[in-house]
Enzyme design. Structure first.
Site, mmCIF file in Angstrom:
data_model
loop_
_atom_site.group_PDB
_atom_site.id
_atom_site.type_symbol
_atom_site.label_atom_id
_atom_site.label_comp_id
_atom_site.label_asym_id
_atom_site.label_seq_id
_atom_site.Cartn_x
_atom_site.Cartn_y
_atom_site.Cartn_z
ATOM 1 N N GLY A 239 55.206 108.161 -31.178
ATOM 2 C CA GLY A 239 55.298 109.667 -31.254
ATOM 3 C C GLY A 239 54.228 110.505 -31.267
ATOM 4 O O GLY A 239 54.490 111.908 -31.109
ATOM 5 N N GLU A 275 53.756 101.998 -32.864
ATOM 6 C CA GLU A 275 54.450 101.757 -31.501
ATOM 7 C C GLU A 275 54.100 102.986 -30.667
ATOM 8 O O GLU A 275 54.971 103.698 -30.267
ATOM 9 C CB GLU A 275 55.952 101.841 -31.772
ATOM 10 C CG GLU A 275 56.300 100.744 -32.723
ATOM 11 C CD GLU A 275 57.921 100.686 -33.217
ATOM 12 O OE1 GLU A 275 58.508 102.026 -32.892
ATOM 13 O OE2 GLU A 275 58.193 99.659 -33.797
ATOM 14 N N ARG A 278 53.791 107.026 -25.122
ATOM 15 C CA ARG A 278 53.240 108.113 -24.458
ATOM 16 C C ARG A 278 51.567 108.400 -24.616
ATOM 17 O O ARG A 278 51.046 108.627 -23.644
ATOM 18 C CB ARG A 278 53.901 109.524 -24.797
ATOM 19 C CG ARG A 278 53.571 110.688 -24.086
ATOM 20 C CD ARG A 278 54.059 112.100 -24.730
ATOM 21 N NE ARG A 278 55.455 111.700 -25.108
ATOM 22 C CZ ARG A 278 56.633 112.270 -24.561
ATOM 23 N NH1 ARG A 278 56.501 112.792 -23.062
ATOM 24 N NH2 ARG A 278 57.881 112.166 -24.876
ATOM 25 N N TYR A 318 63.699 118.052 -19.626
ATOM 26 C CA TYR A 318 63.397 118.650 -20.523
ATOM 27 C C TYR A 318 62.843 120.026 -20.223
ATOM 28 O O TYR A 318 61.936 120.666 -21.378
ATOM 29 C CB TYR A 318 62.422 117.929 -21.260
ATOM 30 C CG TYR A 318 62.432 116.328 -21.412
ATOM 31 C CD1 TYR A 318 63.559 115.878 -22.193
ATOM 32 C CD2 TYR A 318 61.664 115.331 -20.937
ATOM 33 C CE1 TYR A 318 63.807 114.616 -22.520
ATOM 34 C CE2 TYR A 318 61.803 114.128 -21.353
ATOM 35 C CZ TYR A 318 62.812 113.803 -22.051
ATOM 36 O OH TYR A 318 63.170 112.370 -22.188
ATOM 37 N N CYS A 345 68.928 117.798 -3.372
ATOM 38 C CA CYS A 345 69.701 119.192 -3.354
ATOM 39 C C CYS A 345 70.454 119.429 -4.687
ATOM 40 O O CYS A 345 71.456 119.124 -5.233
ATOM 41 C CB CYS A 345 70.797 118.629 -2.315
ATOM 42 S SG CYS A 345 70.264 118.212 -0.568
ATOM 43 N N GLU A 346 69.483 120.206 -5.419
ATOM 44 C CA GLU A 346 69.865 120.566 -6.788
ATOM 45 C C GLU A 346 68.619 121.725 -7.162
ATOM 46 O O GLU A 346 67.807 121.569 -6.851
ATOM 47 C CB GLU A 346 69.418 119.275 -7.919
ATOM 48 C CG GLU A 346 70.305 118.080 -7.824
ATOM 49 C CD GLU A 346 71.600 118.293 -8.801
ATOM 50 O OE1 GLU A 346 71.566 119.149 -9.343
ATOM 51 O OE2 GLU A 346 72.254 117.252 -8.504
ATOM 52 N N TYR A 373 56.941 107.988 -19.284
ATOM 53 C CA TYR A 373 58.130 108.618 -18.945
ATOM 54 C C TYR A 373 58.347 109.049 -17.539
ATOM 55 O O TYR A 373 59.180 110.371 -17.305
ATOM 56 C CB TYR A 373 58.769 109.607 -20.029
ATOM 57 C CG TYR A 373 58.744 109.004 -21.429
ATOM 58 C CD1 TYR A 373 59.287 108.162 -21.874
ATOM 59 C CD2 TYR A 373 57.751 109.379 -22.287
ATOM 60 C CE1 TYR A 373 59.499 107.286 -22.875
ATOM 61 C CE2 TYR A 373 57.481 108.678 -23.609
ATOM 62 C CZ TYR A 373 58.322 107.523 -23.807
ATOM 63 O OH TYR A 373 58.396 106.964 -25.135
HETATM 64 C C1 LIG Z 1 60.344 105.939 -27.753
HETATM 65 C C2 LIG Z 1 59.869 105.059 -28.878
HETATM 66 C C3 LIG Z 1 58.596 104.804 -29.326
HETATM 67 C C4 LIG Z 1 57.599 105.451 -28.406
HETATM 68 O O1 LIG Z 1 57.438 106.865 -28.461
HETATM 69 P P1 LIG Z 1 56.098 107.445 -28.014
HETATM 70 O O2 LIG Z 1 56.423 109.055 -28.124
HETATM 71 O O3 LIG Z 1 55.978 107.470 -26.349
HETATM 72 O O4 LIG Z 1 55.049 107.188 -28.605
HETATM 73 C C5 LIG Z 1 58.129 103.971 -30.252
HETATM 74 N N1 LIG Z 1 59.068 103.385 -31.034
HETATM 75 C C6 LIG Z 1 60.711 103.619 -31.037
HETATM 76 C C7 LIG Z 1 61.419 102.998 -31.776
HETATM 77 C C8 LIG Z 1 60.987 104.263 -29.700
HETATM 78 O O5 LIG Z 1 62.189 104.532 -29.405
#
Ligand SMILES: *Cc1c(COP(=O)(O)O)cnc(C)c1O
Length: 417
Positions: A239, A275, A278, A318, A345-346, A373
Site C-alpha cells: 500500500g 507486501e 506499486r 480511477y 471507441c470510448e 497496474y
Molecule cells: C494489492 C495488494 C498488495 C499490494 O498493494 P500495493 O499498493 O501495490 O503495494 C499487497 N497485499 C495485498 C493483500 C493486496 O491485495
C-alpha cells in the site's frame, strides 16, 4: 528515485535510449528498468537490518516473469491473489515456501494448488473460507498454514476503489470477530495458525493509517496471546504510495522505520512480512507511445496516440494522473494545450487530459509511473493486441514479452461447425 532520465534531451532508461527501443520493438510498448526494481526492493528490505522479515512483492502489480525473476534473485518472496499468480512465481524460479496467498475468493482448485505446492501461508478472509481450507487440507492429508486477514477499520485516505481496510470493504474479518475465529481455527485438525495479516489499501500517501492499523493488529496479537494463541508472523500488507504527480508519500525507509519503531515500543518480536507492489514496480516502468494524429478540439488539441485504455486502464478506471513527457525534447515542435487520447471507441479512452506538451505527429511520448497496474490490467478491447514488454538492464535491453498478434488473440476461439 528511478533510472529514467534525459541525456542531451533524449529520454533514456538506464543506458538505453527509448527512441532506440521504439524503433526496434515498436509502440505501444512497456519499458521496465531492472536497476529501479532492484533499488526499490532493497529500500524495503535493508532498513530491517537484523530484524526478521520477508519482503513479499505483490505479483498483481506487475506479474511479468522477468520482473518476478529479478526480484526473486534478490531474495524476495511473493504475495499472490490467484492460482495463476502462483504458477507465474514458480515459472520465474520462485519457491512456493516464499509465497503468501491473499484474496477473498480463493476457489477450491486454487486452495488445493496452494496446499500441494506448499505455500508459506494463506490469508483467510472469512469464516466460510476457513471451513473450506480445513476441509481441503483434511482431504489432502495436510495441515494448512493460515493467518487471518484482519480488517482494522481504518480510513487509508485513498481512492475508494483501492481502499480495502474499511469496515464496509469486502476484505478481511472484523477485528471484533478475530478471537472467536482464531479459537475456532485452533480447534481444527487440519489448520496450523501461523500469523495475522492486514492490508488496508493502495497508493497511501500518509503514514498514520499504517501506524493505526499496526497498533490495532498488535492489540489483537496481545489479546490472542492472553488466550494462549501464539503467532509467528505479522503481515503488514502493501500500500505504500508513489509519486505520480505532486503526492508526497512516505519513502520505504520512512515507512519501515515507522513500523519498526511501533514494534519496538510494543515489545513485538514477530517476524514481519511486507507486501509492496506499486512502490516497487510503479516508477520502474513507462509506457512508450507514438503520436498518430493531432486533431484540433474546442479546448486545445487531441493528441491521438497509439496506446489506449486497453493498454493502460488506470486513467479511465480511477481518473488516475500519469505524467506524460516527450521522449525527445528541445526540438521545434510547438507547445500545445492538449488531451492525450487513444484509438479506442470510448470517450473514457484517455491517457491524460488538460496537458501542455510540445509534440507533432510521429513524436514519441513516455507515460511515466506505468510499471504497476499497467500491463496487468491490459485487455484486448477493440481487438487490440497487447503491447510488448521490455526490460532494460544497464546498456542492454530484452523483450520480455512479445507483442500479441491478431492470430494469438483468436487462437482459443472456434467457428461453429
Ligand atoms: C494489492 C495488494 C498488495 C499490494 O498493494 P500495493 O499498493 O501495490 O503495494 C499487497 N497485499 C495485498 C493483500 C493486496 O491485495
Amino acid at each position: 528515485m528511478d533510472h529514467f532520465g534525459y541525456r542531451q534531451d533524449h529520454l533514456f532508461a538506464e543506458d538505453v535510449s527509448l527512441a532506440t527501443i521504439a524503433d526496434n520493438v515498436g509502440t505501444p510498448c512497456y519499458v521496465y528498468s531492472r536497476a529501479t526494481l532492484e533499488r526499490h526492493y532493497r529500500a524495503f528490505d535493508e532498513p530491517f537490518g537484523e530484524y526478521p522479515r520477508h519482503v513479499c512483492y505483490a505479483v498483481k502489480a506487475n506479474g511479468n516473469l522477468a520482473v518476478l525473476q529479478v526480484l526473486q534473485r534478490l531474495g524476495a518472496g511473493f504475495d499472490i491473489v490467484s492460482g495463476g499468480e502462483l504458477d507465474r512465481v514458480l515459472a520465474a524460479g520462485g519457491a512456493a515456501g516464499d509465497v503468501v496467498f491473499s484474496g477473498v475468493g480463493k476457489s477450491i482448485g486454487e486452495i488445493e494448488q496452494a496446499l500441494q505446492a506448499g505455500v508459506r501461508s494463506l490469508s483467510i478472509e472469512s469464516e466460510a473460507e476457513l471451513e473450506r481450507v480445513d476441509a481441503i487440507a483434511r482431504t489432502l492429508g495436510k495441515k494448512a498454514p493460515v493467518a487471518f486477514r484482519i480488517n482494522p477499520d481504518v480510513d487509508p485516505g485513498t481512492h475508494p476503489y483501492i481502499a480495502t481496510g474499511l469496515r464496509e470493504n469486502k476484505f478481511g474479518v472484523p477485528a471484533s470477530d478475530a478471537l472467536r475465529l482464531y479459537q475456532r481455527a485452533v480447534a481444527m485438525d487440519s489448520i496450523n495458525i501461523t500469523g495475522i495479516a492486514c492490508h488496508i489499501g493502495s497508493q497511501l500517501t500518509q503514514l498514520d493509517p499504517f501506524c493505526d492499523a499496526l497498533e490495532r493488529v498488535l492489540d489483537l496479537v496481545d489479546i490472542l496471546s492472553d488466550n494462549g494463541i501464539v503467532l509467528q508472523h505479522l503481515d503488514l500488507g502493501g500500500g505504500v504510495g508513489i509519486c505520480y504527480a505532486d503526492e508526497n508519500p512516505p519513502t520505504p525507509a520512512e515507512y519501515t522505520q515507522a513500523m519498526l519503531k511501533i514494534l519496538r515500543r510494543r515489545g513485538c518480536h514477530l517476524s514481519v512480512t511486507l507486501e509492496p507492489g506499486r512502490a516497487i514496480a510503479g516508477n520502474a516502468g513507462i509506457l512508450l507511445t507514438r503520436v498518430e494524429y493531432i486533431k484540433p478540439g474546442p479546448a486545445g488539441d487531441f493528441l491521438i496516440v497509439d496506446a489506449a485504455m486497453n493498454d493502460l486502464l488506470r486513467p479511465a478506471l480511477y481518473q488516475a494522473w500519469h505524467e506524460v513527457v516527450a521522449v525527445s525534447r528541445g526540438g521545434t515542435s510547438p507547445v500545445r494545450d492538449c488531451d492525450i487520447v487513444g484509438p479506442v471507441c470510448e470517450s473514457g479512452d484517455f491517457i491524460a487530459r488538460g496537458r501542455r506538451l510540445a509534440a507533432v505527429q510521429g513524436d514519441l511520448l513516455a507515460v511515466r509511473s506505468a510499471g504497476a497496474y499497467g500491463f496487468v490490467m491490459s485487455s484486448n478491447y477493440n481487438a487490440r493486441p497487447r503491447p510488448a514488454e521490455v526490460m532494460v538492464d544497464g546498456a542492454a535491453y530484452h523483450v520480455v514479452r512479445e507483442r500479441e498478434t491478431s492470430a494469438s488473440l483468436s487462437a482459443q476461439e472456434k467457428l461453429l461447425p
